[in-house]
Scaffold this motif. Structure first.
Motif, mmCIF file in Angstrom:
data_model
loop_
_atom_site.group_PDB
_atom_site.id
_atom_site.type_symbol
_atom_site.label_atom_id
_atom_site.label_comp_id
_atom_site.label_asym_id
_atom_site.label_seq_id
_atom_site.Cartn_x
_atom_site.Cartn_y
_atom_site.Cartn_z
ATOM 1 N N GLU A 102 -0.131 10.012 8.820
ATOM 2 C CA GLU A 102 0.024 8.638 8.325
ATOM 3 C C GLU A 102 1.254 7.922 8.844
ATOM 4 O O GLU A 102 1.244 6.711 8.958
ATOM 5 C CB GLU A 102 0.036 8.656 6.786
ATOM 6 C CG GLU A 102 -1.323 9.033 6.226
ATOM 7 C CD GLU A 102 -1.421 8.899 4.730
ATOM 8 O OE1 GLU A 102 -0.361 8.900 4.071
ATOM 9 O OE2 GLU A 102 -2.551 8.807 4.225
ATOM 10 N N ALA A 113 -4.266 -1.607 -5.685
ATOM 11 C CA ALA A 113 -3.228 -1.513 -6.722
ATOM 12 C C ALA A 113 -2.434 -0.204 -6.623
ATOM 13 O O ALA A 113 -1.336 -0.100 -7.169
ATOM 14 C CB ALA A 113 -3.859 -1.636 -8.101
ATOM 15 N N THR A 129 -3.122 6.199 -4.261
ATOM 16 C CA THR A 129 -1.755 6.611 -3.920
ATOM 17 C C THR A 129 -1.148 7.423 -5.067
ATOM 18 O O THR A 129 -0.457 8.430 -4.835
ATOM 19 C CB THR A 129 -0.905 5.361 -3.617
ATOM 20 O OG1 THR A 129 -1.581 4.592 -2.622
ATOM 21 C CG2 THR A 129 0.471 5.747 -3.128
ATOM 22 N N ALA A 152 5.067 1.119 6.635
ATOM 23 C CA ALA A 152 4.232 0.002 6.175
ATOM 24 C C ALA A 152 5.094 -1.134 5.608
ATOM 25 O O ALA A 152 4.632 -2.261 5.481
ATOM 26 C CB ALA A 152 3.230 0.480 5.139
ATOM 27 N N LYS A 157 -4.106 3.129 -6.930
ATOM 28 C CA LYS A 157 -4.725 4.200 -7.722
ATOM 29 C C LYS A 157 -4.805 5.499 -6.902
ATOM 30 O O LYS A 157 -4.400 6.566 -7.367
ATOM 31 C CB LYS A 157 -6.125 3.772 -8.189
ATOM 32 C CG LYS A 157 -6.102 2.490 -9.035
ATOM 33 C CD LYS A 157 -7.487 2.056 -9.467
ATOM 34 C CE LYS A 157 -8.404 1.571 -8.363
ATOM 35 N NZ LYS A 157 -7.985 0.327 -7.696
ATOM 36 N N GLN A 183 -12.727 9.304 -2.833
ATOM 37 C CA GLN A 183 -13.881 8.471 -2.439
ATOM 38 C C GLN A 183 -14.439 8.936 -1.099
ATOM 39 O O GLN A 183 -15.631 8.947 -0.885
ATOM 40 C CB GLN A 183 -13.475 7.001 -2.259
ATOM 41 C CG GLN A 183 -12.615 6.448 -3.357
ATOM 42 C CD GLN A 183 -12.055 5.071 -3.000
ATOM 43 O OE1 GLN A 183 -12.771 4.212 -2.509
ATOM 44 N NE2 GLN A 183 -10.781 4.852 -3.283
ATOM 45 N N LYS A 191 6.111 -1.762 2.674
ATOM 46 C CA LYS A 191 5.698 -2.352 1.406
ATOM 47 C C LYS A 191 5.872 -1.293 0.321
ATOM 48 O O LYS A 191 5.496 -0.140 0.519
ATOM 49 C CB LYS A 191 4.222 -2.760 1.514
ATOM 50 C CG LYS A 191 3.764 -3.675 0.407
ATOM 51 C CD LYS A 191 2.343 -4.177 0.671
ATOM 52 C CE LYS A 191 1.300 -3.186 0.226
ATOM 53 N NZ LYS A 191 -0.078 -3.637 0.330
HETATM 54 N N1 LIG Z 1 -1.963 5.684 4.700
HETATM 55 C C1 LIG Z 1 -1.514 4.468 4.366
HETATM 56 N N2 LIG Z 1 -0.556 3.876 5.100
HETATM 57 C C2 LIG Z 1 -0.086 2.660 4.782
HETATM 58 N N3 LIG Z 1 -0.514 1.947 3.739
HETATM 59 C C3 LIG Z 1 -1.476 2.485 2.966
HETATM 60 C C4 LIG Z 1 -2.023 3.772 3.238
HETATM 61 N N4 LIG Z 1 -2.953 4.044 2.300
HETATM 62 C C5 LIG Z 1 -2.975 2.983 1.478
HETATM 63 N N5 LIG Z 1 -2.096 2.058 1.875
HETATM 64 C C6 LIG Z 1 -1.809 0.772 1.184
HETATM 65 O O1 LIG Z 1 -1.332 1.108 -0.095
HETATM 66 C C7 LIG Z 1 -1.859 0.210 -1.064
HETATM 67 C C8 LIG Z 1 -2.503 1.010 -2.187
HETATM 68 O O2 LIG Z 1 -3.624 1.688 -1.676
HETATM 69 P P1 LIG Z 1 -4.532 2.623 -2.582
HETATM 70 O O3 LIG Z 1 -5.553 3.240 -1.699
HETATM 71 O O4 LIG Z 1 -3.662 3.517 -3.380
HETATM 72 O O5 LIG Z 1 -5.202 1.549 -3.536
HETATM 73 P P2 LIG Z 1 -6.374 1.725 -4.596
HETATM 74 O O6 LIG Z 1 -5.870 1.143 -5.861
HETATM 75 O O7 LIG Z 1 -6.854 3.119 -4.634
HETATM 76 O O8 LIG Z 1 -7.449 0.752 -3.957
HETATM 77 P P3 LIG Z 1 -9.077 0.757 -4.020
HETATM 78 O O9 LIG Z 1 -9.474 0.299 -5.376
HETATM 79 O O10 LIG Z 1 -9.437 -0.241 -2.987
HETATM 80 O O11 LIG Z 1 -9.512 2.146 -3.682
HETATM 81 C C9 LIG Z 1 -2.803 -0.719 -0.327
HETATM 82 O O12 LIG Z 1 -2.108 -1.930 -0.118
HETATM 83 C C10 LIG Z 1 -3.063 -0.055 0.995
HETATM 84 O O13 LIG Z 1 -3.165 -0.992 1.999
#
Ligand SMILES: Nc1ncnc2c1ncn2[C@@H]1O[C@H](COP(=O)(O)OP(=O)(O)OP(=O)(O)O)[C@@H](O)[C@H]1O
Length: 556
Positions: free
Chosen positions: A66, A333, A337, A307, A335, A377, A309
């Motif tokens: 990553e 959001a 992560t 990233a 989740k 997923q 962020k």
């Molecule tokens: N490997 C990565 N590298 C950089 N940014 C990432 C990575 N994986 C996720 N993100 C970013 O981190 C943020 C959270 O992602 P995450 O997959 O945890 O969200 P989520 O709540 O599970 O979303 P969803 O409901 O779409 O599955 C998002 O803005 C995504 O773009």
């Protein structure tokens, strides 16, 4: 005039016997050589691939895939290790045999004239080196990223998984144009690379011609003078021809092709080692029996490296052992992560994750992973038997005779028994229509198999079960049936369920809502409705739109 006397007959017989022996020996060594070559070829490939796998998996976290700087190196090493590195073995054996013949020819020349042998040796070695340098520069590997781009385009068109979309969107023409353009660019680069060093090569080849001509001229004069007999001249000419093998390039490309993988693999090992030494977080404390009290996120801050962020900004969250928590939040959001942090696949930049009061960093990573079963997923569809697809949830027990019974039991609990029942060879059926005798499953059937895998992991000792939307492809009624049983299935376990469906999420006794890197709401479905916050708004919006909140997705 000259008949053969007995001494001559003996000589000829001896020579013929010698030749027969050499021929037989050649055949025997050729066969032995083939066996050894094949074995060495595979061993080298296995060794190199093994080192890439150990480096990539040994890193523990997902950073090697990553973090942009690490990911490029991992990607490159994974690619090159798979590209026939054993070619090195073939290349070396070709090269060494040619070099040996070249050296033998030089010895032949030296028996007639040492200075001639020395001069020819020098020019042939120089020419050989120059040719090799030119080849290395032009070698595809030096700009393999361009090759990779072209081959990716090519693969889009040919991957079975993508075949539907490529045809539906009519991408065939676009793909082949793009592939053609990328290949032309590649060939132009190759032509440029080949231009460099041509002048010095021409000079060297001129030198070869001059040196050979000079030796021939001197030898002819000596033969005319009578100071060199005809036999010696023939020997000299034969040797001179043979010496060209010293600059022969056969095998060089294979050597380069095979050897160029080594620095790539070493580089990956180095960066992974450096990275692990700064981020190592596998401690010595066993995870066995944990969590018995709670998993606590304490002021956890996390953002994906590169990233720019922040996903979680000093997140605080307590998950009591033995309870079930549902997580809700809009797309992105955090989740998934959160689950990656919980499973140790990502490490917080600051703050701590405590398991029964012990920092996750102090807990042995492998034993923690065995304590957590998570289905994401994008869970894996293993192109293996149904037995393996479920059994990999408890891989240590896969060879035990009782495993089939456990697999069937997990399948029944996940509602995958009907799926197994429909397989032509039962648990032995390969789950891939690409392989002979195999079958493919529907999206929902795959999800049940994955769910069975995670339930088997519980049998293997997992105490935390995470389901990150693994049931989104089940129809609403099937999913509701499953979650009706879910609390029974997970009794005594700590479980975390992420879902966009209210029908699923409302069954959790505790629901947390993630937004902006924080838990903004926390409570039961009923309490959150009464609180009239984000959860209640999302729920009512859906309920209003579809008449019943029971059946619809949370999409904001
Ligand atoms: N490997 C990565 N590298 C950089 N940014 C990432 C990575 N994986 C996720 N993100 C970013 O981190 C943020 C959270 O992602 P995450 O997959 O945890 O969200 P989520 O709540 O599970 O979303 P969803 O409901 O779409 O599955 C998002 O803005 C995504 O773009």
């Amino acid at each position: 005039s000259s008949g053969l006397n007995s001494a001559a007959v003996a000589d000829v017989t001896f020579a013929l016997a010698g030749a027969a022996f050499v021929l037989a020996a050649q055949e025997v060594t050729r066969a032995a050589y083939e066996v050894a070559r094949w074995a060495l070829y595979r061993r080298y490939e296995e060794h190199l691939t093994g080192r890439v796998i150990r480096a990539a998996l040994g890193a523990g976290t997902l950073d090697v895939f990553e973090r942009p700087d690490l990911a490029a190196k991992t990607d490159r090493a994974v690619r090159v290790a798979g590209l026939e590195p054993g070619d090195l073995v073939d290349g070396l054996s070709m090269k060494w045999s040619l070099q040996a013949q070249g050296v033998a020819a030089a010895v032949l020349v030296a028996t007639v004239s040492v200075p001639a042998a020395a001069i020819l040796l020098l020019v042939w070695i120089l020419v050989g080196n120059r040719l090799q340098a030119n080849m290395l520069r032009a070698d595809q590997f030096t700009w393999e990223d361009a090759v990779h781009a072209a081959s990716y385009t090519h693969r889009i068109g040919l991957r079975q998984e993508w075949a539907k979309e490529v045809r539906i969107f009519g991408l065939v023409g676009w793909l082949s144009d793009r592939y053609g353009r990328q290949t032309s660019r590649l060939l132009a680069e190759l032509a440029n690379a080949r231009k460099v060093g041509q002048r010095s090569l021409t000079v060297l080849l001129g030198l070869v011609v001059v040196a050979n001509a000079a030796v021939v001229a001197l030898a002819t004069r000596a033969a005319v003078n009578g100071s060199l007999d005809v036999g010696a001249v023939v020997l000299l000419l034969q040797g001179m021809l043979g010496m060209s093998l010293l600059a022969d390039q056969t095998g060089d490309d294979l050597i380069e092709y095979g050897a160029s993988r080594v620095p790539v693999v070493l580089e990956l090992e180095r960066v992974v080692a450096d990275h692990s030494s700064t981020t190592a977080h596998s401690g010595a404390v066993s995870a066995s029996g944990r969590p018995a009290e709670a998993i606590v996120f304490e002021e956890v801050t996390f953002g994906y490296p590169g990233a720019g962020k922040i996903i979680f900004d000093r997140l605080n969250l307590e998950i009591r052992a033995g309870t079930s928590v549902g997580i809700v939040g809009l797309n992105g959001a955090g989740k998934t992560t959160l689950i990656k942090l919980l499973t140790g696949l990502e490490v917080p930049q600051s703050g701590r994750i405590l398991v029964d009061g012990t920092d996750l960093r102090a807990i042995d990573q492998e034993s923690w992973r065995r304590s957590v079963a998570a289905i994401f997923q994008d869970f894996v569809h293993y192109e293996m038997s149904a037995r393996d697809n479920i059994g990999l949830g408890a891989v240590e027990q896969l060879t035990q005779p009782s495993i089939d019974g456990e697999i069937r039991c997990a399948a029944a609990r996940a509602g995958a028994d009907a799926v197994l029942g429909g397989l032509p060879h039962g648990l032995d059926t390969t789950l891939s229509s690409r392989l002979e005798g195999g079958v493919d499953l529907s999206g929902g059937q795959w999800q049940r198999v994955a769910l069975a895998r995670s339930l088997l992991a519980v049998h293997g000792g997992a105490r935390v079960l995470v389901l990150d939307e693994p049931t989104a492809q089940l129809d609403v009624r099937a999913e509701a049936d499953l979650y009706n049983k879910f609390l029974d299935l997970t009794a005594g376990l700590t479980s975390v369920v992420i879902s966009h469906r209210f029908s699923t999420i409302r069954r959790s006794s505790r629901i947390i809502v993630l937004d902006g890197g924080h838990v903004i709401e926390d409570g039961s479905h009923e309490r959150l409705l009464v609180a009239e916050g984000v959860y209640a708004r999302m729920f009512r919006k859906q309920a209003m739109r579809f008449g019943s909140g029971d059946e619809e997705d949370i999409d904001g």
